[in-house]
Design a protein around this motif. Structure first.
Motif, PDB file in Angstrom:
ATOM      1  N   ILE A 167      62.629  56.715 -26.065  1.00 61.34           N
ATOM      2  CA  ILE A 167      63.724  57.429 -26.738  1.00 61.34           C
ATOM      3  C   ILE A 167      63.468  58.947 -26.753  1.00 61.34           C
ATOM      4  O   ILE A 167      64.353  59.731 -26.382  1.00 61.34           O
ATOM      5  CB  ILE A 167      63.946  56.874 -28.156  1.00 61.34           C
ATOM      6  CG1 ILE A 167      64.586  55.481 -28.074  1.00 61.34           C
ATOM      7  CG2 ILE A 167      64.847  57.803 -28.982  1.00 61.34           C
ATOM      8  CD1 ILE A 167      64.767  54.795 -29.418  1.00 61.34           C
ATOM      9  N   PRO A 168      62.258  59.401 -27.168  1.00 59.34           N
ATOM     10  CA  PRO A 168      62.012  60.858 -27.083  1.00 59.34           C
ATOM     11  C   PRO A 168      62.108  61.388 -25.652  1.00 59.34           C
ATOM     12  O   PRO A 168      62.592  62.504 -25.424  1.00 59.34           O
ATOM     13  CB  PRO A 168      60.585  61.008 -27.628  1.00 59.34           C
ATOM     14  CG  PRO A 168      60.373  59.794 -28.465  1.00 59.34           C
ATOM     15  CD  PRO A 168      61.127  58.704 -27.772  1.00 59.34           C
ATOM     16  N   LEU A 169      61.642  60.564 -24.677  1.00 61.02           N
ATOM     17  CA  LEU A 169      61.700  60.987 -23.276  1.00 61.02           C
ATOM     18  C   LEU A 169      63.139  61.134 -22.816  1.00 61.02           C
ATOM     19  O   LEU A 169      63.509  62.140 -22.172  1.00 61.02           O
ATOM     20  CB  LEU A 169      60.963  59.956 -22.409  1.00 61.02           C
ATOM     21  CG  LEU A 169      60.850  60.270 -20.904  1.00 61.02           C
ATOM     22  CD1 LEU A 169      60.071  61.565 -20.680  1.00 61.02           C
ATOM     23  CD2 LEU A 169      60.147  59.112 -20.185  1.00 61.02           C
ATOM     24  N   ALA A 170      63.982  60.145 -23.171  1.00 61.01           N
ATOM     25  CA  ALA A 170      65.394  60.205 -22.780  1.00 61.01           C
ATOM     26  C   ALA A 170      66.124  61.331 -23.506  1.00 61.01           C
ATOM     27  O   ALA A 170      67.086  61.918 -22.971  1.00 61.01           O
ATOM     28  CB  ALA A 170      66.070  58.863 -23.080  1.00 61.01           C
ATOM     29  N   ALA A 171      65.685  61.686 -24.705  1.00 58.30           N
ATOM     30  CA  ALA A 171      66.338  62.751 -25.481  1.00 58.30           C
ATOM     31  C   ALA A 171      65.913  64.148 -25.032  1.00 58.30           C
ATOM     32  O   ALA A 171      66.458  65.145 -25.523  1.00 58.30           O
ATOM     33  CB  ALA A 171      66.024  62.559 -26.962  1.00 58.30           C
ATOM     34  N   GLY A 172      64.914  64.228 -24.142  1.00 63.55           N
ATOM     35  CA  GLY A 172      64.488  65.517 -23.605  1.00 63.55           C
ATOM     36  C   GLY A 172      63.411  66.209 -24.411  1.00 63.55           C
ATOM     37  O   GLY A 172      63.168  67.407 -24.227  1.00 63.55           O
ATOM     38  N   VAL A 173      62.764  65.495 -25.331  1.00 64.48           N
ATOM     39  CA  VAL A 173      61.722  66.105 -26.158  1.00 64.48           C
ATOM     40  C   VAL A 173      60.569  66.620 -25.293  1.00 64.48           C
ATOM     41  O   VAL A 173      60.030  67.711 -25.537  1.00 64.48           O
ATOM     42  CB  VAL A 173      61.201  65.091 -27.196  1.00 64.48           C
ATOM     43  CG1 VAL A 173      59.978  65.642 -27.928  1.00 64.48           C
ATOM     44  CG2 VAL A 173      62.300  64.735 -28.182  1.00 64.48           C
ATOM     45  N   PHE A 174      60.210  65.872 -24.253  1.00 65.82           N
ATOM     46  CA  PHE A 174      59.068  66.251 -23.422  1.00 65.82           C
ATOM     47  C   PHE A 174      59.437  67.284 -22.344  1.00 65.82           C
ATOM     48  O   PHE A 174      58.556  67.820 -21.672  1.00 65.82           O
ATOM     49  CB  PHE A 174      58.466  65.015 -22.744  1.00 65.82           C
ATOM     50  CG  PHE A 174      57.925  64.000 -23.722  1.00 65.82           C
ATOM     51  CD1 PHE A 174      57.037  64.400 -24.713  1.00 65.82           C
ATOM     52  CD2 PHE A 174      58.305  62.675 -23.661  1.00 65.82           C
ATOM     53  CE1 PHE A 174      56.530  63.482 -25.614  1.00 65.82           C
ATOM     54  CE2 PHE A 174      57.814  61.754 -24.567  1.00 65.82           C
ATOM     55  CZ  PHE A 174      56.922  62.147 -25.561  1.00 65.82           C
ATOM     56  N   TYR A 175      60.751  67.569 -22.195  1.00 67.03           N
ATOM     57  CA  TYR A 175      61.180  68.506 -21.140  1.00 67.03           C
ATOM     58  C   TYR A 175      60.747  69.931 -21.481  1.00 67.03           C
ATOM     59  O   TYR A 175      60.262  70.661 -20.612  1.00 67.03           O
ATOM     60  CB  TYR A 175      62.690  68.433 -20.961  1.00 67.03           C
ATOM     61  CG  TYR A 175      63.196  69.354 -19.873  1.00 67.03           C
ATOM     62  CD1 TYR A 175      62.949  69.082 -18.522  1.00 67.03           C
ATOM     63  CD2 TYR A 175      63.886  70.522 -20.211  1.00 67.03           C
ATOM     64  CE1 TYR A 175      63.391  69.941 -17.530  1.00 67.03           C
ATOM     65  CE2 TYR A 175      64.331  71.387 -19.227  1.00 67.03           C
ATOM     66  CZ  TYR A 175      64.080  71.101 -17.887  1.00 67.03           C
ATOM     67  OH  TYR A 175      64.515  71.961 -16.912  1.00 67.03           O
ATOM     68  N   THR A 176      60.939  70.304 -22.749  1.00 66.96           N
ATOM     69  CA  THR A 176      60.570  71.672 -23.152  1.00 66.96           C
ATOM     70  C   THR A 176      59.049  71.858 -23.161  1.00 66.96           C
ATOM     71  O   THR A 176      58.568  72.978 -22.976  1.00 66.96           O
ATOM     72  CB  THR A 176      61.120  71.977 -24.556  1.00 66.96           C
ATOM     73  OG1 THR A 176      60.663  70.966 -25.457  1.00 66.96           O
ATOM     74  CG2 THR A 176      62.644  71.980 -24.548  1.00 66.96           C
ATOM     75  N   LEU A 177      58.306  70.780 -23.380  1.00 66.29           N
ATOM     76  CA  LEU A 177      56.853  70.894 -23.447  1.00 66.29           C
ATOM     77  C   LEU A 177      56.184  70.735 -22.084  1.00 66.29           C
ATOM     78  O   LEU A 177      55.284  71.504 -21.731  1.00 66.29           O
ATOM     79  CB  LEU A 177      56.287  69.824 -24.396  1.00 66.29           C
ATOM     80  CG  LEU A 177      56.720  69.920 -25.867  1.00 66.29           C
ATOM     81  CD1 LEU A 177      56.205  68.713 -26.655  1.00 66.29           C
ATOM     82  CD2 LEU A 177      56.182  71.204 -26.491  1.00 66.29           C
ATOM     83  N   PHE A 178      56.624  69.719 -21.324  1.00 72.98           N
ATOM     84  CA  PHE A 178      55.941  69.390 -20.056  1.00 72.98           C
ATOM     85  C   PHE A 178      56.863  69.418 -18.841  1.00 72.98           C
ATOM     86  O   PHE A 178      56.428  69.174 -17.722  1.00 72.98           O
ATOM     87  CB  PHE A 178      55.301  67.998 -20.148  1.00 72.98           C
ATOM     88  CG  PHE A 178      54.438  67.813 -21.364  1.00 72.98           C
ATOM     89  CD1 PHE A 178      53.213  68.463 -21.465  1.00 72.98           C
ATOM     90  CD2 PHE A 178      54.854  67.005 -22.407  1.00 72.98           C
ATOM     91  CE1 PHE A 178      52.413  68.293 -22.590  1.00 72.98           C
ATOM     92  CE2 PHE A 178      54.058  66.835 -23.530  1.00 72.98           C
ATOM     93  CZ  PHE A 178      52.835  67.479 -23.630  1.00 72.98           C
ATOM     94  N   GLY A 179      58.140  69.663 -19.068  1.00 72.61           N
ATOM     95  CA  GLY A 179      59.087  69.657 -17.960  1.00 72.61           C
ATOM     96  C   GLY A 179      59.411  68.272 -17.463  1.00 72.61           C
ATOM     97  O   GLY A 179      59.892  68.094 -16.334  1.00 72.61           O
TER      98      GLY A 179
END
Length: 297
Positions: A261-273
């Motif tokens: 769920i965090p991955l699909a919501a983009g939580v890790f995009y700002t941190l790890f791309g």
């Protein structure tokens, strides 16, 4: 038996009462009397004292007159209840019967104990294996019985049960269940008898053996569909398997959701791309449901 009463007379009195009883051991007396074609007395004022025995008034026509006599069948507690002394010859035979694992049934007529019938409740096939399986599962086994201490100890040794408590009334069995709960155990009680309804209700899990009395079946949480104690072991194993499966499914469902769920919501995009394609997110969600379903099956 008393010198004034022949064996068939003792059996006739027992049969007259036991045919009105719901106790499992009554069937042995009934069968023995029917094989010998012993005619029963007509019994009035029948009384069943749970954990003690049964008694009533026998009536028989003698010409134009009707003779009546109080008769009883039960254990030593019944004799005490009726104020009947136990002769030494009966007491010695009672002890011998108990040592062989039989349940002595004391027969009374009037104010006299006239004899006893030793009824052996034979160990059912598979019971010893069931007790061993329970021990292997880490379950402590205790036998609660209304029989005397010697009978209980003989059966305990025969079956491998760890502990036996004897000469218990129905309320005593219920109190024993409460005692084990106070000691930190989670008690399950297995029975088929009418005297055990309070204990079945008091236990965390009441298990009634198929073919038992109606009140036992009504009081139990689980009703086994046959008379084998091994079925109770199966019920426990199934219960443990169900709980284990529930815990596994909860773990995997939480694991997938916590990660995806965090991955699909983009939580890790700002941190790890790192981001998740919506189609992959849908596939991951489907895989989560499918894996839980497969594990349950």
């Amino acid at each position: 038996f008393s010198e004034r009463y022949a064996a068939d007379a003792v059996l006739r009195i027992a049969y007259s009462l036991e045919r009105l009883s719901e106790h499992p051991l009554a069937y042995a007396v009934i069968r023995a009397a029917e094989e010998k074609h012993v005619p029963p007395f007509k019994v009035h004022d029948f009384v069943a004292l749970h954990g003690k025995g049964i008694y009533g008034t026998a009536a028989e026509h003698d010409g134009g007159a009707i003779n009546t006599m109080r008769i009883g069948a039960g254990n030593m507690k019944l004799c005490s209840e009726l104020g009947i002394p136990l002769p030494q010859r009966i007491r010695s035979r009672l002890e011998k019967a108990a040592e062989h694992g039989a349940s002595p049934l004391l027969i009374t007529a009037g104010d006299e104990c006239i004899g006893l019938i030793a009824v052996a409740d034979s160990v059912k096939e598979g019971s010893i294996r069931a007790i061993e399986a329970l021990h292997n599962m880490g379950i402590r086994t205790v036998m609660l019985t209304g029989d005397n201490a010697k009978t209980a100890e003989a059966i305990r040794k025969m079956t491998g049960v760890e502990e036996a408590a004897a000469e218990l009334l129905p309320q005593d069995k219920s109190a024993k269940v409460a005692y084990y709960r106070s000691q930190g155990f989670s008690p399950a009680f297995i029975s088929d008898g009418i005297n055990d309804a309070p204990a079945l209700t008091a236990a965390d899990v009441g298990i009634a053996i198929g073919g038992g009395t109606d009140i036992a079946l009504e009081s139990a949480d689980i009703v086994l569909m046959n008379k084998s104690l091994e079925t109770a072991v199966t019920a426990l194993q199934l219960s443990k398997a169900v709980v284990r499966t529930i815990k596994q499914n909860l773990f995997w469902a939480l694991f997938y959701n916590s990660l995806c769920i965090p991955l699909a919501a983009g939580v890790f995009y700002t941190l790890f791309g790192v981001k998740l394609n919506p189609m992959l997110a849908a596939a991951a969600m489907s895989f989560s449901s499918v894996s839980v379903g497969i594990n349950a099956l």
